[in-house]
Design a protein around this motif. Structure first.
Motif, PDB file in Angstrom:
ATOM      1  N   TYR A 194       0.829  -1.207   0.000  1.00 57.97           N
ATOM      2  CA  TYR A 194       0.000   0.000   0.000  1.00 57.97           C
ATOM      3  C   TYR A 194       0.865   1.259   0.000  1.00 57.97           C
ATOM      4  O   TYR A 194       0.557   2.239  -0.702  1.00 57.97           O
ATOM      5  CB  TYR A 194      -0.920  -0.003   1.225  1.00 57.97           C
ATOM      6  N   HIS A 195       1.955   1.232   0.747  1.00 55.26           N
ATOM      7  CA  HIS A 195       2.827   2.406   0.841  1.00 55.26           C
ATOM      8  C   HIS A 195       3.957   2.388  -0.182  1.00 55.26           C
ATOM      9  O   HIS A 195       4.937   3.124  -0.059  1.00 55.26           O
ATOM     10  CB  HIS A 195       3.396   2.512   2.265  1.00 55.26           C
ATOM     11  N   LYS A 196       3.797   1.491  -1.184  1.00 59.23           N
ATOM     12  CA  LYS A 196       4.715   1.445  -2.324  1.00 59.23           C
ATOM     13  C   LYS A 196       6.154   1.120  -1.915  1.00 59.23           C
ATOM     14  O   LYS A 196       7.115   1.595  -2.517  1.00 59.23           O
ATOM     15  CB  LYS A 196       4.655   2.747  -3.118  1.00 59.23           C
ATOM     16  N   ARG A 197       6.290   0.256  -0.916  1.00 58.21           N
ATOM     17  CA  ARG A 197       7.604  -0.201  -0.498  1.00 58.21           C
ATOM     18  C   ARG A 197       7.862  -1.649  -0.915  1.00 58.21           C
ATOM     19  O   ARG A 197       8.944  -2.178  -0.683  1.00 58.21           O
ATOM     20  CB  ARG A 197       7.760  -0.059   1.025  1.00 58.21           C
ATOM     21  N   ALA A 198       6.856  -2.285  -1.525  1.00 58.42           N
ATOM     22  CA  ALA A 198       7.011  -3.674  -1.973  1.00 58.42           C
ATOM     23  C   ALA A 198       5.912  -3.993  -2.982  1.00 58.42           C
ATOM     24  O   ALA A 198       4.856  -3.363  -2.997  1.00 58.42           O
ATOM     25  CB  ALA A 198       6.920  -4.634  -0.787  1.00 58.42           C
ATOM     26  N   GLY A 199       6.198  -4.980  -3.827  1.00 61.37           N
ATOM     27  CA  GLY A 199       5.176  -5.516  -4.727  1.00 61.37           C
ATOM     28  C   GLY A 199       4.712  -4.620  -5.838  1.00 61.37           C
ATOM     29  O   GLY A 199       3.656  -4.860  -6.427  1.00 61.37           O
ATOM     30  N   GLN A 200       5.463  -3.584  -6.155  1.00 60.12           N
ATOM     31  CA  GLN A 200       5.016  -2.666  -7.197  1.00 60.12           C
ATOM     32  C   GLN A 200       5.001  -3.349  -8.569  1.00 60.12           C
ATOM     33  O   GLN A 200       5.859  -4.177  -8.875  1.00 60.12           O
ATOM     34  CB  GLN A 200       5.907  -1.434  -7.222  1.00 60.12           C
ATOM     35  N   GLY A 201       4.007  -3.005  -9.371  1.00 63.92           N
ATOM     36  CA  GLY A 201       3.822  -3.642 -10.671  1.00 63.92           C
ATOM     37  C   GLY A 201       2.924  -4.864 -10.600  1.00 63.92           C
ATOM     38  O   GLY A 201       2.627  -5.470 -11.633  1.00 63.92           O
ATOM     39  N   LYS A 202       2.470  -5.228  -9.389  1.00 64.27           N
ATOM     40  CA  LYS A 202       1.579  -6.371  -9.205  1.00 64.27           C
ATOM     41  C   LYS A 202       0.329  -5.916  -8.470  1.00 64.27           C
ATOM     42  O   LYS A 202       0.361  -4.963  -7.683  1.00 64.27           O
ATOM     43  CB  LYS A 202       2.266  -7.471  -8.396  1.00 64.27           C
ATOM     44  N   SER A 203      -0.763  -6.605  -8.719  1.00 69.68           N
ATOM     45  CA  SER A 203      -1.977  -6.317  -7.952  1.00 69.68           C
ATOM     46  C   SER A 203      -1.779  -6.795  -6.523  1.00 69.68           C
ATOM     47  O   SER A 203      -0.919  -7.651  -6.241  1.00 69.68           O
ATOM     48  CB  SER A 203      -3.181  -7.026  -8.573  1.00 69.68           C
ATOM     49  N   LEU A 204      -2.548  -6.253  -5.618  1.00 68.63           N
ATOM     50  CA  LEU A 204      -2.447  -6.664  -4.218  1.00 68.63           C
ATOM     51  C   LEU A 204      -2.723  -8.154  -4.072  1.00 68.63           C
ATOM     52  O   LEU A 204      -1.986  -8.867  -3.371  1.00 68.63           O
ATOM     53  CB  LEU A 204      -3.420  -5.862  -3.356  1.00 68.63           C
ATOM     54  N   GLU A 205      -3.762  -8.646  -4.733  1.00 69.79           N
ATOM     55  CA  GLU A 205      -4.124 -10.059  -4.617  1.00 69.79           C
ATOM     56  C   GLU A 205      -3.010 -10.954  -5.148  1.00 69.79           C
ATOM     57  O   GLU A 205      -2.682 -11.988  -4.541  1.00 69.79           O
ATOM     58  CB  GLU A 205      -5.430 -10.337  -5.361  1.00 69.79           C
ATOM     59  N   GLU A 206      -2.401 -10.568  -6.272  1.00 73.53           N
ATOM     60  CA  GLU A 206      -1.312 -11.360  -6.843  1.00 73.53           C
ATOM     61  C   GLU A 206      -0.110 -11.379  -5.903  1.00 73.53           C
ATOM     62  O   GLU A 206       0.495 -12.431  -5.655  1.00 73.53           O
ATOM     63  CB  GLU A 206      -0.914 -10.764  -8.194  1.00 73.53           C
ATOM     64  N   PHE A 207       0.232 -10.222  -5.368  1.00 75.54           N
ATOM     65  CA  PHE A 207       1.367 -10.108  -4.454  1.00 75.54           C
ATOM     66  C   PHE A 207       1.137 -10.930  -3.185  1.00 75.54           C
ATOM     67  O   PHE A 207       2.038 -11.632  -2.705  1.00 75.54           O
ATOM     68  CB  PHE A 207       1.578  -8.631  -4.116  1.00 75.54           C
ATOM     69  N   LEU A 208      -0.077 -10.884  -2.649  1.00 74.33           N
ATOM     70  CA  LEU A 208      -0.371 -11.628  -1.428  1.00 74.33           C
ATOM     71  C   LEU A 208      -0.424 -13.132  -1.678  1.00 74.33           C
ATOM     72  O   LEU A 208      -0.082 -13.922  -0.788  1.00 74.33           O
ATOM     73  CB  LEU A 208      -1.680 -11.140  -0.807  1.00 74.33           C
ATOM     74  N   ALA A 209      -0.842 -13.531  -2.861  1.00 72.33           N
ATOM     75  CA  ALA A 209      -0.812 -14.963  -3.185  1.00 72.33           C
ATOM     76  C   ALA A 209       0.632 -15.477  -3.152  1.00 72.33           C
ATOM     77  O   ALA A 209       0.907 -16.573  -2.651  1.00 72.33           O
ATOM     78  CB  ALA A 209      -1.437 -15.201  -4.556  1.00 72.33           C
ATOM     79  N   GLU A 210       1.561 -14.673  -3.666  1.00 79.72           N
ATOM     80  CA  GLU A 210       2.983 -15.049  -3.611  1.00 79.72           C
ATOM     81  C   GLU A 210       3.475 -15.101  -2.170  1.00 79.72           C
ATOM     82  O   GLU A 210       4.243 -15.992  -1.798  1.00 79.72           O
ATOM     83  CB  GLU A 210       3.813 -14.051  -4.416  1.00 79.72           C
ATOM     84  N   CYS A 211       3.033 -14.154  -1.350  1.00 76.70           N
ATOM     85  CA  CYS A 211       3.469 -14.113   0.042  1.00 76.70           C
ATOM     86  C   CYS A 211       2.924 -15.304   0.824  1.00 76.70           C
ATOM     87  O   CYS A 211       3.633 -15.881   1.648  1.00 76.70           O
ATOM     88  CB  CYS A 211       3.024 -12.798   0.691  1.00 76.70           C
ATOM     89  N   ARG A 212       1.679 -15.671   0.580  1.00 72.76           N
ATOM     90  CA  ARG A 212       1.124 -16.855   1.238  1.00 72.76           C
ATOM     91  C   ARG A 212       1.959 -18.092   0.910  1.00 72.76           C
ATOM     92  O   ARG A 212       2.291 -18.886   1.790  1.00 72.76           O
ATOM     93  CB  ARG A 212      -0.317 -17.084   0.785  1.00 72.76           C
ATOM     94  N   GLU A 213       2.286 -18.246  -0.366  1.00 69.28           N
ATOM     95  CA  GLU A 213       3.051 -19.418  -0.792  1.00 69.28           C
ATOM     96  C   GLU A 213       4.434 -19.424  -0.143  1.00 69.28           C
ATOM     97  O   GLU A 213       4.907 -20.467   0.334  1.00 69.28           O
ATOM     98  CB  GLU A 213       3.177 -19.429  -2.315  1.00 69.28           C
ATOM     99  N   PHE A 214       5.096 -18.264  -0.126  1.00 68.77           N
ATOM    100  CA  PHE A 214       6.398 -18.172   0.533  1.00 68.77           C
ATOM    101  C   PHE A 214       6.285 -18.509   2.021  1.00 68.77           C
ATOM    102  O   PHE A 214       7.132 -19.217   2.582  1.00 68.77           O
ATOM    103  CB  PHE A 214       6.966 -16.762   0.362  1.00 68.77           C
ATOM    104  N   THR A 215       5.245 -18.017   2.654  1.00 67.33           N
ATOM    105  CA  THR A 215       5.073 -18.248   4.095  1.00 67.33           C
ATOM    106  C   THR A 215       4.954 -19.737   4.391  1.00 67.33           C
ATOM    107  O   THR A 215       5.618 -20.262   5.300  1.00 67.33           O
ATOM    108  CB  THR A 215       3.834 -17.497   4.618  1.00 67.33           C
TER     109      THR A 215
END
Length: 503
Positions: free
Chosen positions: A258-279
């Motif tokens: 949200y504060h443009k410190r990570a995941g730029q160029g990706k939708s929030l849902e796409e970025f969080l799907a990657e984070c869930r998988e990494f977790t």
């Protein structure tokens, strides 16, 4: 538009009793007005009853006063049987919070409006109050409940706060109130729902369980859990609580996005799907290996964590891959002298002292809206509902939390301290009542009750997944302060209330 007509100012119902000091206990107060509003494309004419209900001890003496505001539709001849109309009981959490947030922010007939984009403080009065035309009064009556010690609710007579300020005690008192309200209004055959927020979701599960006993089994049709807190292992960011490092990571990623410190160029849902998988695949094994994790693997995990959280790789290594939420808040925007909110990571507060271990001015997601909500409920009660009480309305009571009894067992029974967890109790209640459904509303930027904790909790404990409605919103703990999420949440609640349970 919302209009009203005063029916009565105060209706005494009780013979006066004496309190512990020999002073008379006044009769319970009751204020009744009539109103109309557009909800669901229909004009709803309803009665608002703001009143005290006295809970009594075994000898019939009043020991506690529960304050509630009930909105009940006035039934016309062609509207069917009032005794069969749904009713929803609503409360907030804390422990120590009145029902003001859901009352004035989401479900009540009037709403106070704060900055939807979380960019501006609520400032000084006056604050905008608007009719809640997105409400659900066309579908259900609403009863907002303030637990003992909040709002106008209090112990009276020989009552003691310790009989109400506890996990089991609180649930039992609210269950008693609900039974009394249902009996007084002949609503035993009405479909019944509970809507709770934060600790109010813990309470909702406890109340649902309590309603099954005491010789008056009352089945609920559904629970609406907003920012759920059923298993506190996933919502308590502390050292040595390994579960919390897992459950908070995706919310940190969302806030960084949200504060443009990570995941730029990706939708929030796409970025969080990657984070869930990494977790699940990398972070959990790394946490559990601890000191047995190899240096190369630890550095690789830190690199991935930096990509998701926006924090410096070396900072993550120095933190041993474990970042407490207050430290995340302090570190994410340190270069700007700002810290995101805890209740809602969209909000930002200034950081004057760079050396504190977490934000030091408090939570901007709280102090930037609290004045508006406090003013709104007091103004609304005193004007629209014509309430005149002899004591202040406590939006929150800081005395309660420090005196709260978290023991899940009766006094005198052995218990080794553990984190609160009512999730299995919910699973058991749902199996005894197979038609009860549960809606779980999650804010992506909630750094108190993280959305990943909801997923983690409801995937365990024997909860039946096919009876759970999991919904998500791009705001935080009180997602309804964000106008798009207010519209989405009210739409989802409306769908939940009108969808038949699966066979």
């Amino acid at each position: 538009m919302c209009s009203f007509f005063i029916l009565s100012a105060a209706l005494p119902q009780d013979a006066a009793k004496e309190d512990q000091k020999g002073k008379p206990i006044p009769d319970p107060r009751r204020f009744v007005t009539e109103h109309r509003i557009q909800n669901g494309g229909k004009q709803v004419v309803y009665t608002a009853t703001a009143s005290e209900t006295y809970l009594r001890d075994s000898s019939g003496e009043p020991v506690a006063s529960i304050w509630s505001v009930a909105y009940t539709q006035k039934q016309e001849k062609d509207q069917g049987n009032a005794a069969l109309r749904p009713v929803t009981f609503v409360f907030n959490g804390g422990p120590g919070s009145a029902s003001v947030w859901l009352h004035m922010g989401l479900l009540g007939p009037q709403r106070v409006v704060v900055d939807s984009g979380a960019r501006e403080d609520d400032g000084a009065p006056p604050y905008p109050l608007v009719p809640n035309t997105q409400g659900v009064l066309d579908l259900t009556d609403l009863v907002f409940i303030d637990p003992v010690g909040t709002g106008y609710s209090q112990v009276i007579g020989k009552g003691k706060v310790e009989d109400y300020w506890g996990l089991k005690q609180d649930a039992a008192s609210i269950a008693r109130f609900i039974r009394e309200w249902v009996s007084a209004h002949n609503r035993w055959m009405s479909p019944k729902y509970i809507a709770g927020e934060s600790f109010g979701t813990t309470r909702a599960v406890g109340v649902a369980h309590e309603l099954e006993g005491d010789g008056q089994d009352m089945a609920l049709n559904g629970l609406i859990l907003i920012s759920q807190a059923l298993d506190y292992g996933g919502s308590t960011s502390e050292h040595d609580n390994i579960t919390s490092f897992i459950t908070y990571l995706p919310s940190m990623a969302a806030t960084a996005w949200y504060h443009k410190r990570a995941g730029q160029g990706k939708s929030l849902e796409e970025f969080l799907a990657e984070c869930r998988e990494f977790t699940y695949s990398r972070y959990i094994p790394a946490l559990y290996r601890g000191a047995f994790l190899g240096k190369a693997e630890k550095e690789a995990v830190a690199e991935e964590m930096a990509r998701f959280t926006g924090l410096d790789r070396q900072y993550l290594l120095d933190s041993d891959l474990r970042v407490l939420v207050p430290r995340f808040q302090k570190e994410l925007l340190r270069d700007r002298g700002l810290a995101p909110g805890r209740l809602d990571g969209r909000f930002l507060g200034p950081e004057i002292d760079p050396f504190t271990d977490g934000p030091h001015l408090g939570d901007p997601a709280s102090y930037q809206i609290s004045s508006a909500y406090t003013a709104a409920i007091n103004h609304y009660l005193g004007t629209t509902l014509q309430v005149a009480m002899d004591r202040p309305y406590l939006v929150s009571n800081p005395q309660i939390y420090g005196k709260w009894n978290w023991k899940p067992v009766p006094e005198g029974q052995g218990w080794e301290p553990a984190r609160v967890n009512v999730a299995r109790k919910l699973a058991e209640t749902m199996r005894r009542n197979p038609e009860m459904r549960v809606m779980v509303a999650n804010g992506y930027y909630d750094l108190v009750c993280p959305f990943f904790d909801a997923e983690y909790t409801f995937a365990r404990h024997g909860i039946q997944a096919d009876k759970i409605w999991m919904t998500y919103y791009e705001a935080g703990h009180m997602m309804y302060t964000h106008q798009p999420d207010f519209l989405g949440l009210t739409r989802d609640i409306r769908e939940f209330l009108t969808t038949e349970p699966k066979p």
